[in-house]
Structure formats: C-alpha cells, structure tokens
Enzyme design. Structure first.
Site, PDB file in Angstrom:
ATOM      1  N   TYR A  10     -40.363   8.521  20.937  1.00 53.82           N
ATOM      2  CA  TYR A  10     -39.093   7.796  20.855  1.00 53.82           C
ATOM      3  C   TYR A  10     -39.445   6.325  21.010  1.00 53.82           C
ATOM      4  O   TYR A  10     -40.575   5.986  21.376  1.00 53.82           O
ATOM      5  CB  TYR A  10     -38.111   8.243  21.949  1.00 53.82           C
ATOM      6  CG  TYR A  10     -38.691   8.080  23.316  1.00 53.82           C
ATOM      7  CD1 TYR A  10     -38.614   6.859  23.969  1.00 53.82           C
ATOM      8  CD2 TYR A  10     -39.394   9.118  23.933  1.00 53.82           C
ATOM      9  CE1 TYR A  10     -39.212   6.684  25.197  1.00 53.82           C
ATOM     10  CE2 TYR A  10     -39.991   8.943  25.150  1.00 53.82           C
ATOM     11  CZ  TYR A  10     -39.890   7.724  25.783  1.00 53.82           C
ATOM     12  OH  TYR A  10     -40.501   7.540  26.986  1.00 53.82           O
ATOM     13  N   SER A 236     -38.670   4.877  34.392  1.00 56.73           N
ATOM     14  CA  SER A 236     -39.307   6.189  34.283  1.00 56.73           C
ATOM     15  C   SER A 236     -38.841   6.872  33.007  1.00 56.73           C
ATOM     16  O   SER A 236     -37.656   6.895  32.694  1.00 56.73           O
ATOM     17  CB  SER A 236     -38.929   7.016  35.515  1.00 56.73           C
ATOM     18  OG  SER A 236     -38.819   8.378  35.181  1.00 56.73           O
ATOM     19  N   LYS A 237     -39.825   7.433  32.282  1.00 53.54           N
ATOM     20  CA  LYS A 237     -39.485   8.068  31.011  1.00 53.54           C
ATOM     21  C   LYS A 237     -38.569   9.260  31.233  1.00 53.54           C
ATOM     22  O   LYS A 237     -37.780   9.615  30.378  1.00 53.54           O
ATOM     23  CB  LYS A 237     -40.755   8.583  30.331  1.00 53.54           C
ATOM     24  CG  LYS A 237     -41.600   7.466  29.800  1.00 53.54           C
ATOM     25  CD  LYS A 237     -42.850   8.020  29.149  1.00 53.54           C
ATOM     26  CE  LYS A 237     -43.823   6.884  28.914  1.00 53.54           C
ATOM     27  NZ  LYS A 237     -45.163   7.320  28.648  1.00 53.54           N
ATOM     28  N   ARG A 238     -38.746   9.904  32.373  1.00 56.25           N
ATOM     29  CA  ARG A 238     -37.964  11.115  32.610  1.00 56.25           C
ATOM     30  C   ARG A 238     -36.603  10.802  33.210  1.00 56.25           C
ATOM     31  O   ARG A 238     -35.613  11.417  32.850  1.00 56.25           O
ATOM     32  CB  ARG A 238     -38.739  12.078  33.508  1.00 56.25           C
ATOM     33  CG  ARG A 238     -39.598  13.059  32.700  1.00 56.25           C
ATOM     34  CD  ARG A 238     -40.422  13.959  33.592  1.00 56.25           C
ATOM     35  NE  ARG A 238     -41.236  13.185  34.529  1.00 56.25           N
ATOM     36  CZ  ARG A 238     -41.108  13.216  35.852  1.00 56.25           C
ATOM     37  NH1 ARG A 238     -40.220  13.990  36.414  1.00 56.25           N
ATOM     38  NH2 ARG A 238     -41.885  12.481  36.610  1.00 56.25           N
TER      39      ARG A 238
END
Ligand code: GLU
Length: 477
Positions: A10, A236-238
C-alpha cells in the site's frame, strides 16, 4: 529529483509526503525533473498490483512525472557491472563467512556488525561468497543534510556491509546509488529512517566516481522528519491508518490531502494553513523543514478536508461525490464502499436538491451515503438505540409524534417553514424546546438522530413518505 519507493502493498502516508516534497522541489525549478523509480529488486516485494498501487496513488495526488516510471530491476546489468568495477578497483572484497561463523564471532571485534574477517584474506569468488564494501577504518563521513545540517558518522563504526549477496542480488545501497548516478540525481529527499544509509551511499558514490573516472556530483541529501501518532510513537503499520489509498477510498479530496501532507514537518508563511497548491510550491523550502517528528493528525486532516469540501461549488460537490453515491456513473469507484441503495432506488435529481444540506455537514464523501440513505431506501435502517431513547422509552416523544402526525396532515403547504413552525408549536404545548421535539420526528423519518437539517429534509422527502414513516414509528412501539 526522484521518488524511489519500494512496493510494500500500500502507499504509506510517509511515502506520499516524500514524493510530494520531491515534487515541490522539482516544480519550483523550471529545469527540475521529477522521476519515479520503483525499487523492486527485492523479489519478495515485487507484486505487480503493489506497483500499480503506487502509480494510482501518485496519480490521485496529482504528482505528475517528467520521466519514468522506471523499474530498478530493469537496470540489473548496470548494478552488476558497477559491483564488478568496484571489486576490480579494490573497493569490494569477497567474503565466505557463513552465518553461523558470523554469529559465533559476534561482539568480539572492534567494529559493530561484521568484523572484517575476510577483508585481507583474498577470498576468491565462489558459490557462497558475498561482496562487501571495504569501509575506511579512519576518519569520518559527513552527510551535509539540507534539513539537519552536517551529520557526522565515524567510519570505523560502519562495518564492511554487504553490497552483493552470494545469490548475486545487488543490494539496495548500490542499486540505489548506481541509478542515482546514472540519472544525475541532484536531490535525495526521503524519510529519516534512511539517514544511516547516507554515509554508506556517499562512500559508494565516491568510489564509483573514482573507479569510473566520471565525477558525478554527489546528490544533496534531505532526510524528512519521522511521522508519529498521537502517542508520539512512530506510525505503526498495524495500528495507525497509514495507507494513502484508504483516505482516497473514504472520500478525502486529493487537494486537501496534499495540503495536509505539506504541513508534516513544514508550514507555509503566515497564519493560514489552508493554502492553494501554487502557494505551497512557491513557498516550500527544504531548509525550512523541521527535524522534529511530525504528528500525523487524522482529526486535523479530516477537519481540513471538510473545509475543502465546503469550498467546492455545489456542482463540483455533486459531481465529485459520484463514486460514493452513484458509482455506476463513475469510471473510478472506491473499494469496499457500495452505497446502501441500488441504482434504481437512487434519484439523482433528489440528490442534487439535498446536496447543499449535506455539503455543510460532512467531512468526507464517504460520510454521505449513510446520511442520506433515508431519502432513497423504503426499508429504513433504524438505529435502535436512538429509537429506544427518543421514542420507545420516552412517553413525551411518543406524544409528540402522535400530535405531529395530526398536525402535519392538516398543513396547507408542505414546506420547511410550515413544518418548522408546526413542530415549534407542538413542542411548546408539551413543554419541549425545538431541539427536543425534533429528535423523535427525525428518528422516525430518517432512522437516526444525526443528519441533514430536518425540515428541509421533510420537505424534500414529501408529505406522503414523511407521514407514513411517522405512523410506522408509532406502530412499532
Ligand atoms: N526504496 C527506498 C525506500 O522505499 C528508497 C530510499 C531512497 O529514497 O533512497 O525506502
């Protein structure tokens, strides 16, 4: 100027900001050239749809290219011959240490990381040999960063890093420098996480200059500040919403998103943060970018988007909301966001009449469908908690609905003013303020307690439908 993303699945908002700042610098200079180079040499991170994702996100942001897109993987021959050239000139040496050996010796040497075991061993090329850079043991390397000033790295603390893996894969540092030299890149503008790579890349750049005899001036470096969340931690990616595509799909305007990105580490002159693109381009200076972390504030972005939405002309607002309200009419549609109505239930003419009410109240296009669904759906989705609160569990609310049905039936003219006046009077008779008396009516007619202005909505929905819903709500309890 080049933007050199690696496909990651992404388009991270930090990448979007790097791309934008490169683009600003290129657009300020009549000779500026903006290049997109996809750094796709890591085979595991080389999915075609991820690359497509980068193109479409850049197009959405309006970051047009002067050259490219290029694929780093297309340039493998140049990377490989750069490595061989550097090896012949003595800058690289073969190393046959195994992973287990490296682990065993870890921490014993003076240099952190690789201990230089093969540096002087004269290892020949073999099936398991990697190529390492012979880092100078003395002196310092100074990165002249346009944002941070001079950042000094002690050479002896930089280990003899791997440049080519035993598999023959030329690693990021050299591939990146080879391409930057070949493209005569003048500015390397990227995230702060790459600052530690800069001295290694400068060493490689200078070694290439010496080995080829082609003195390409070193690029100017600028490392952009880290993006952090509300807790001041690195995004944070999450946990944090970092995918640019998701903002596009939620119905943020690219011009608002670009304006917001520009504020991540920089600000335009004056007090106004909402400024046109031409002003951003004109005023942007890398030397004014801050080095402290920038807070990626979704609330602020959303607020800003609302301001941009309200500044659109009504026609433009209607036209640009099409992917969310009438996707069957639009070439592009957001993913996972079908409106709650079918094409045959939607009424474009009615939508055009209510759009001005909505434009004042939404912050993104994606908020529109749930707000206006009651105009188009016969099966009204009812928010049960609200229904219980203002109708089912509220005797006064029910009294009000009952009298509203009677009074509204008699209205000579079904218009917002008459409906407003009638509700005001009804409320007064029951000792309710207008806001209180609107709530059960709104809930009965729209299924929810939030939405566009009530009386205009009733007028547009029409006498028959509005009365039927008021009666249906009474029957439900
Ligand atoms: N491919 C690197 C990345 O995506 C680019 C670093 C650079 O701009 O030099 O982080």
């Amino acid at each position: 100027m080049r933007f050199a993303p690696s496909p990651t699945g992404y388009f991270h908002v930090g990448s979007a900001r790097s791309a934008l700042f490169n683009w600003f610098v290129a657009r300020q200079d009549p000779e500026g050239v903006f290049i997109l180079r996809i750094e796709d040499t890591d085979a595991e991170r080389n999915r075609e749809e991820w690359v497509e994702g980068i193109y479409s996100a850049m197009a959405w942001l309006g970051l047009n290219l002067d050259e490219g897109p290029f694929r780093q993987s297309d340039n493998f021959a140049a990377h490989d011959s750069a490595a061989q050239l550097l090896r012949r000139a003595g800058y690289l040496y073969y190393c046959d240490c195994t992973f287990a050996e490296l682990e065993e010796r870890k921490g014993l040497g003076a240099t952190p990381g690789y201990d230089g075991f093969c540096r002087e061993r004269g290892v020949e090329r073999g099936p398991t040999t990697a190529l390492r850079f012979r880092t100078p043991r003395e002196g310092v390397t100074i990165v002249r960063d346009l944002i941070r000033g001079d950042v000094e790295f002690i050479n002896n603390l930089i280990d003899d890093f791997v440049v080519v893996k035993s598999s023959g894969v030329v690693l990021y540092a050299l591939a990146n420098v080879t391409d930057d030299r070949l493209d005569r890149i003048t500015h390397v503008i990227r995230g702060e996480e790459h600052l530690a790579n800069a001295p290694k890349q400068m060493m490689l750049w200078e070694a290439m200059n010496a080995a080829t005899g082609d003195e390409v001036p070193l690029a100017l470096y600028a490392h952009l500040p880290l993006l952090v969340n509300e807790q001041r931690k690195k995004l944070s990616k999450r946990k944090d919403p970092v995918a640019t595509e998701s903002y596009r799909d939620q119905g943020y305007l690219p011009e608002a998103f670009v304006n917001y990105l520009a504020l991540l580490g920089w600000s335009p002159r004056g007090d106004e943060e909402i400024v046109p693109l031409s002003t951003l381009i004109e005023q942007f200076r890398l030397s004014d970018v801050s080095h402290s972390p920038a807070f990626f504030d979704v609330k602020k972005l959303t607020h800003m988007n609302g301001e941009y939405l309200r500044a659109l002309s009504l026609d433009e607002f209607i036209e640009r909301s099409a992917p969310w309200v009438a996707p069957w009419t639009s070439a592009w549609r957001p993913s996972d966001r079908e409106p709650p109505w079918r094409e045959d239930q939607f009424d474009q003419h009615l939508f055009a009449l209510i759009a001005h009410l909505v434009q004042e109240r939404v912050a993104t296009f994606g908020e529109i469908p749930s707000m206006v669904a009651f105009f188009f759906l016969d099966e009204l989705p009812i928010d049960e908690a609200s229904f219980a609160k203002v109708i089912a569990n509220d005797p006064l609310g029910r009294d009000l609905l009952r009298s509203a049905v009677q009074r509204f039936e008699l209205l000579a003219s079904w218009d917002a003013v008459s409906l407003h006046d009638a509700t005001l009077t009804l409320g007064e008779e029951l000792g309710l303020a207008l806001r209180k008396s609107q709530a059960p009516i709104r809930c009965a007619v729209t299924g929810s307690l939030v939405g566009p202005p009530l009386f205009e909505s009733l007028e547009l929905l029409g006498r028959e439908k509005s009365l039927a819903r008021l009666r249906a709500a009474l029957e439900r309890v």
